[in-house]
Structures are given as structure tokens and as C-alpha cells.
Design a protein around this motif. Sequence first.
Motif, PDB file in Angstrom:
ATOM      1  N   GLU A  98     -75.144 -20.762  10.412  1.00  0.00           N
ATOM      2  CA  GLU A  98     -76.477 -21.176   9.971  1.00  0.00           C
ATOM      3  C   GLU A  98     -77.443 -20.787  11.071  1.00  0.00           C
ATOM      4  OE1 GLU A  98     -78.775 -25.048   8.144  1.00  0.00           O
ATOM      5  OE2 GLU A  98     -77.092 -25.400   9.496  1.00  0.00           O
ATOM      6  N   ASN A  99     -78.355 -19.870  10.749  1.00  0.00           N
ATOM      7  CA  ASN A  99     -79.305 -19.368  11.739  1.00  0.00           C
ATOM      8  C   ASN A  99     -78.590 -18.930  13.018  1.00  0.00           C
ATOM      9  OD1 ASN A  99     -81.517 -19.956   9.983  1.00  0.00           O
ATOM     10  ND2 ASN A  99     -81.406 -22.091  10.628  1.00  0.00           N
ATOM     11  N   GLY A 100     -77.450 -18.261  12.853  1.00  0.00           N
ATOM     12  CA  GLY A 100     -76.703 -17.745  13.984  1.00  0.00           C
ATOM     13  C   GLY A 100     -75.693 -18.700  14.603  1.00  0.00           C
ATOM     14  N   GLU A 101     -75.787 -19.993  14.314  1.00  0.00           N
ATOM     15  CA  GLU A 101     -74.864 -20.985  14.885  1.00  0.00           C
ATOM     16  C   GLU A 101     -73.617 -21.093  14.014  1.00  0.00           C
ATOM     17  OE1 GLU A 101     -74.474 -25.795  15.553  1.00  0.00           O
ATOM     18  OE2 GLU A 101     -76.448 -24.950  15.168  1.00  0.00           O
ATOM     19  N   LEU A 102     -72.439 -20.971  14.633  1.00  0.00           N
ATOM     20  CA  LEU A 102     -71.184 -21.052  13.901  1.00  0.00           C
ATOM     21  C   LEU A 102     -70.950 -22.475  13.393  1.00  0.00           C
ATOM     22  CD1 LEU A 102     -68.606 -19.458  13.091  1.00  0.00           C
ATOM     23  CD2 LEU A 102     -67.564 -20.344  15.192  1.00  0.00           C
ATOM     24  N   LEU A 103     -70.821 -22.606  12.068  1.00  0.00           N
ATOM     25  CA  LEU A 103     -70.537 -23.902  11.453  1.00  0.00           C
ATOM     26  C   LEU A 103     -69.079 -24.023  11.027  1.00  0.00           C
ATOM     27  CD1 LEU A 103     -73.568 -24.497   9.034  1.00  0.00           C
ATOM     28  CD2 LEU A 103     -73.330 -25.181  11.417  1.00  0.00           C
ATOM     29  N   LEU A 104     -68.460 -22.887  10.710  1.00  0.00           N
ATOM     30  CA  LEU A 104     -67.106 -22.905  10.163  1.00  0.00           C
ATOM     31  C   LEU A 104     -66.409 -21.613  10.544  1.00  0.00           C
ATOM     32  CD1 LEU A 104     -65.237 -24.572   8.251  1.00  0.00           C
ATOM     33  CD2 LEU A 104     -66.109 -23.174   6.388  1.00  0.00           C
ATOM     34  N   GLY A 105     -65.134 -21.732  10.936  1.00  0.00           N
ATOM     35  CA  GLY A 105     -64.379 -20.550  11.297  1.00  0.00           C
ATOM     36  C   GLY A 105     -62.915 -20.854  11.552  1.00  0.00           C
ATOM     37  N   GLU A 106     -62.409 -21.873  10.895  1.00  0.00           N
ATOM     38  CA  GLU A 106     -61.010 -22.285  11.062  1.00  0.00           C
ATOM     39  C   GLU A 106     -60.172 -21.848   9.862  1.00  0.00           C
ATOM     40  OE1 GLU A 106     -59.833 -23.820  13.751  1.00  0.00           O
ATOM     41  OE2 GLU A 106     -61.804 -23.961  14.684  1.00  0.00           O
ATOM     42  N   PRO A 107     -58.870 -21.665  10.052  1.00  0.00           N
ATOM     43  CA  PRO A 107     -57.999 -21.365   8.905  1.00  0.00           C
ATOM     44  C   PRO A 107     -57.992 -22.518   7.907  1.00  0.00           C
ATOM     45  CG  PRO A 107     -56.862 -20.980  10.987  1.00  0.00           C
ATOM     46  CD  PRO A 107     -58.150 -21.670  11.313  1.00  0.00           C
ATOM     47  N   TRP A 108     -57.760 -22.174   6.668  1.00  0.00           N
ATOM     48  CA  TRP A 108     -57.752 -23.171   5.600  1.00  0.00           C
ATOM     49  C   TRP A 108     -56.833 -24.353   5.886  1.00  0.00           C
ATOM     50  CZ3 TRP A 108     -57.688 -21.114  -0.075  1.00  0.00           C
ATOM     51  CH2 TRP A 108     -58.901 -20.480  -0.357  1.00  0.00           C
ATOM     52  N   GLY A 109     -55.718 -24.111   6.534  1.00  0.00           N
ATOM     53  CA  GLY A 109     -54.734 -25.163   6.765  1.00  0.00           C
ATOM     54  C   GLY A 109     -55.251 -26.346   7.552  1.00  0.00           C
ATOM     55  N   ILE A 110     -56.345 -26.183   8.263  1.00  0.00           N
ATOM     56  CA  ILE A 110     -56.896 -27.288   9.053  1.00  0.00           C
ATOM     57  C   ILE A 110     -57.697 -28.269   8.178  1.00  0.00           C
ATOM     58  CG2 ILE A 110     -59.092 -26.250   9.778  1.00  0.00           C
ATOM     59  CD1 ILE A 110     -56.838 -27.988  12.229  1.00  0.00           C
ATOM     60  N   TYR A 111     -58.271 -27.791   7.085  1.00  0.00           N
ATOM     61  CA  TYR A 111     -59.155 -28.638   6.279  1.00  0.00           C
ATOM     62  C   TYR A 111     -58.457 -29.846   5.656  1.00  0.00           C
ATOM     63  CZ  TYR A 111     -61.916 -24.366   6.747  1.00  0.00           C
ATOM     64  OH  TYR A 111     -62.550 -23.263   7.239  1.00  0.00           O
ATOM     65  N   PRO A 112     -57.236 -29.701   5.122  1.00  0.00           N
ATOM     66  CA  PRO A 112     -56.567 -30.895   4.587  1.00  0.00           C
ATOM     67  C   PRO A 112     -56.334 -31.956   5.668  1.00  0.00           C
ATOM     68  CG  PRO A 112     -55.486 -28.921   3.771  1.00  0.00           C
ATOM     69  CD  PRO A 112     -56.485 -28.492   4.810  1.00  0.00           C
ATOM     70  N   ARG A 113     -56.068 -31.512   6.879  1.00  0.00           N
ATOM     71  CA  ARG A 113     -55.826 -32.447   7.973  1.00  0.00           C
ATOM     72  C   ARG A 113     -57.106 -33.186   8.356  1.00  0.00           C
ATOM     73  NH1 ARG A 113     -53.040 -29.069  12.385  1.00  0.00           N
ATOM     74  NH2 ARG A 113     -52.648 -31.091  13.301  1.00  0.00           N
ATOM     75  N   ILE A 114     -58.250 -32.550   8.153  1.00  0.00           N
ATOM     76  CA  ILE A 114     -59.536 -33.186   8.450  1.00  0.00           C
ATOM     77  C   ILE A 114     -60.006 -34.037   7.268  1.00  0.00           C
ATOM     78  CG2 ILE A 114     -61.977 -32.754   8.918  1.00  0.00           C
ATOM     79  CD1 ILE A 114     -61.076 -30.164  10.352  1.00  0.00           C
ATOM     80  N   LEU A 115     -59.883 -33.489   6.054  1.00  0.00           N
ATOM     81  CA  LEU A 115     -60.434 -34.153   4.875  1.00  0.00           C
ATOM     82  C   LEU A 115     -59.538 -35.255   4.313  1.00  0.00           C
ATOM     83  CD1 LEU A 115     -61.791 -30.990   3.026  1.00  0.00           C
ATOM     84  CD2 LEU A 115     -63.147 -32.734   4.211  1.00  0.00           C
ATOM     85  N   VAL A 116     -58.219 -35.156   4.524  1.00  0.00           N
ATOM     86  CA  VAL A 116     -57.294 -36.115   3.920  1.00  0.00           C
ATOM     87  C   VAL A 116     -56.646 -36.982   4.989  1.00  0.00           C
ATOM     88  CG1 VAL A 116     -55.242 -36.413   2.473  1.00  0.00           C
ATOM     89  CG2 VAL A 116     -56.858 -34.576   1.960  1.00  0.00           C
ATOM     90  N   ASN A 117     -55.850 -36.336   5.856  1.00  0.00           N
ATOM     91  CA  ASN A 117     -55.075 -37.083   6.843  1.00  0.00           C
ATOM     92  C   ASN A 117     -54.555 -36.084   7.871  1.00  0.00           C
ATOM     93  OD1 ASN A 117     -52.371 -37.950   7.914  1.00  0.00           O
ATOM     94  ND2 ASN A 117     -52.869 -39.826   6.799  1.00  0.00           N
TER      95      ASN A 117
END
Length: 154
Positions: A98-117
Motif C-alpha cells: 500500500e503506497n509502497g509499504e509491504l502489507l503482505l508477503g507470507e506463504p499461504w500456510g501461515i494464514y491459517p495459523r494466524i486466523l484460526v489457531n
Amino acid sequence: MIELNPKIKQALIEINFIKRYEELSNEFNAERTPLSHRLEYIDGEEIMEMIQDLGYSPLFDRKEKFYKIREEQTEKYTFGVHIILRGGMADFVWVVRENGELLLGEPWGIYPRILVNINYRIKNPIFGTYEDLEQILKITFRMYEDFKNVLSGY
């Protein structure tokens, strides 16, 4: 554990990312394609053509050994997709700035660990044929388009 930007987190929730990723993982799993049937050696030109046929401009990062699409710019966001194909498995990284600042750049496998458990894991989709890989890419690009559309609305 990393924290997701609130807009990113909300967009992932809105597109039902976890459910869709689980469905993809469950459809293209080790039972369907055992280790001995995985497509381990792939033709890079075939992959580039496949990505292009799906409507994206593909590139290959020779140093890091992954495919990516040419980044897309909206009013305030830059979007990209990295596609890592190893051992008959596909992994994906969405890159968002967003306007040059990195907001996201992780592999998909990390999202369940953040969003669920922290212990919640979803396995990478597995492919044994180019047809399987093409289906996996079609699904992930639909998810990507939904994600882009939701996030661009913020």
C-alpha cells in the motif's frame, strides 16, 4: 507470530480464505496423488504458457526459483502472486503493498495459523499432472481476484 494488517485480515475473512484453501488442499491431496505419482520435474515453458493462458503475465525468478505474475497496480495497492512448485506441491505467496509499504508477503500456510489457531495447518495442494496444476492455478487465481477486489474496496 506475525500479525496481519487489519485490512488484509478482513479481506481474507471476507473471501472465506480458510474454507477455500482447505477445499483446494482436500481436493488435491496425497491420497489423490501419492508421492510416486507427483509431477516433480516440470517444464518451465509449459508453466509460463499456462499462467499466460489464465490471463496473467508470468515471470520466473531464476535466483529464488519461483514463478510470479507481473505486479498489478491499483489506485493505492500493488498486487503480486508468487508460485512455488516443488516436489509436486504448489505453494503461493500473495504480495501486497500500500503506497509502497509491504502489507503482505507470507506463504499461504501461515494464514491459517494466524486466523484460526497457531497449531492449525492446511497442507499445500499436490499435483501429478499439468491438468491438476492448471486446475489448482485456476482456483488460486479466482481467490486472488476476489481478494484484490475486496481489498481494493477499502
